[in-house]
Design an enzyme around this catalytic site. Structure first.
Site, PDB file in Angstrom:
ATOM      1  N   ASP A  40       0.834  -1.195   0.000  1.00  0.00           N
ATOM      2  CA  ASP A  40       0.000   0.000   0.000  1.00  0.00           C
ATOM      3  C   ASP A  40       0.873   1.251   0.000  1.00  0.00           C
ATOM      4  OD1 ASP A  40      -2.884   1.065   0.602  1.00  0.00           O
ATOM      5  OD2 ASP A  40      -1.588   2.132   1.998  1.00  0.00           O
ATOM      6  N   LYS A  61      -2.905   3.432  -3.343  1.00  0.00           N
ATOM      7  CA  LYS A  61      -4.227   4.042  -3.474  1.00  0.00           C
ATOM      8  C   LYS A  61      -4.224   5.293  -2.605  1.00  0.00           C
ATOM      9  CE  LYS A  61      -7.939   1.694  -4.065  1.00  0.00           C
ATOM     10  NZ  LYS A  61      -7.975   1.797  -5.533  1.00  0.00           N
ATOM     11  N   MET A 173      -9.613  11.022   6.226  1.00  0.00           N
ATOM     12  CA  MET A 173      -9.786  11.490   4.848  1.00  0.00           C
ATOM     13  C   MET A 173     -10.673  12.734   4.783  1.00  0.00           C
ATOM     14  SD  MET A 173     -10.096   7.767   2.966  1.00  0.00           S
ATOM     15  CE  MET A 173     -10.843   6.895   4.356  1.00  0.00           C
TER      16      MET A 173
END
Length: 260
Positions: A40, A61, A173
């Site tokens: 990741d 990502k 986020m």
């Protein structure tokens, strides 16, 4: 001649917030045994040093950046595991929190691929440790709510309802929407509610901002704080030592009165 196919397995591995010392022993053992590592983008890249015999494939990502399609990652997992290999899917933070683990587990189940899960430390907990606070300080709150501001349908959570829960909010986020979410939270919470942003929580390049909800968006932008970061909001954040210099006379009961 009969060809025998041997099914390997997939380990969904939590890489934690960045400090390799925070990896579990189980995580280190899984990496040492890995044939393939799917890495990741948010994980500490030095983690591959613990997987000396593995082929490393980077499958980053990141919100707002060019990312590896989720369907492609799932095909890689099943393809290599179907060849009898041990695939370790390295995910930042805890694999089961906002990391699309549900989609990956569903794909593995459909393909009859064995899997296991190695838990780790989410950045929300790393942020709290960095600030020296308890997210569930019983004098201030009744729990903690982990929420992502980045929803699949591009909508947003019901911030007013979340603010009224009486819990510490750990928002993931949310930096690209920080101005809007702060405004929505202040429909329920007073501007003086303690708040913080911790960028790269638990990593060597960690940055922290402790302030109030009313000043959070402007100060975070002025400090050029961005993703990846965790936004923490709630009376428990007032226990951070840095908050004393900001609002030494802040009384958490003011927040409760406002919400009542």
């Amino acid at each position: 001649m009969t060809t025998t196919f041997t099914t390997g397995k997939v380990t969904l591995l939590s890489a934690g917030p960045g400090d390799l010392d925070l990896l579990t022993i189980k995580a280190a053992k899984a990496l040492a045994a890995a044939d393939v590592v799917l890495l990741d983008d948010l994980a500490n890249p030095e983690i591959v040093s613990l997987a000396p015999r593995a082929r490393v494939i980077r499958v980053g990502k990141r919100g707002g950046c060019r990312s590896t399609p989720q369907a492609f990652i799932q095909r890689l997992m099943t393809r290599y595991a179907s060849k009898g290999l041990h695939v370790v899917r390295v995910k930042g933070g805890d694999a089961l929190l906002f990391g699309r683990a549900g989609e990956e587990l569903a794909a593995l189940k459909r393909a009859d691929i064995p899997f296991d899960i190695v838990n780790g430390i989410s950045s929300g907990f790393a942020a709290a440790a960095s600030l020296g606070i308890s997210l569930t300080h019983r004098e201030h709150c009744q729990g903690v709510t982990f929420i992502t501001a980045h929803m699949q349908d591009h909508g947003e959570p019901d911030w007013a309802t979340l603010a009224a829960t009486g819990t510490t909010l750990a928002i993931y986020m949310g930096m690209s929407r920080i101005e809007n979410l702060c405004a929505k939270l202040m429909a329920t919470l007073p501007a003086g509610t303690p708040a913080a942003v911790v960028q790269w929580a638990g990593g060597a390049n960690e940055r922290r901002l402790v302030t109030t909800l009313g000043r959070l968006a402007a100060e975070a932008q002025a400090a050029q704080l961005g993703s990846p970061a965790v936004i923490l909001v709630g009376d428990a954040i007032g226990e951070a030592e840095a908050f004393d210099a900001i609002a030494p006379r802040y009384d958490s009961r003011d927040s409760l009165a406002h919400a009542a």
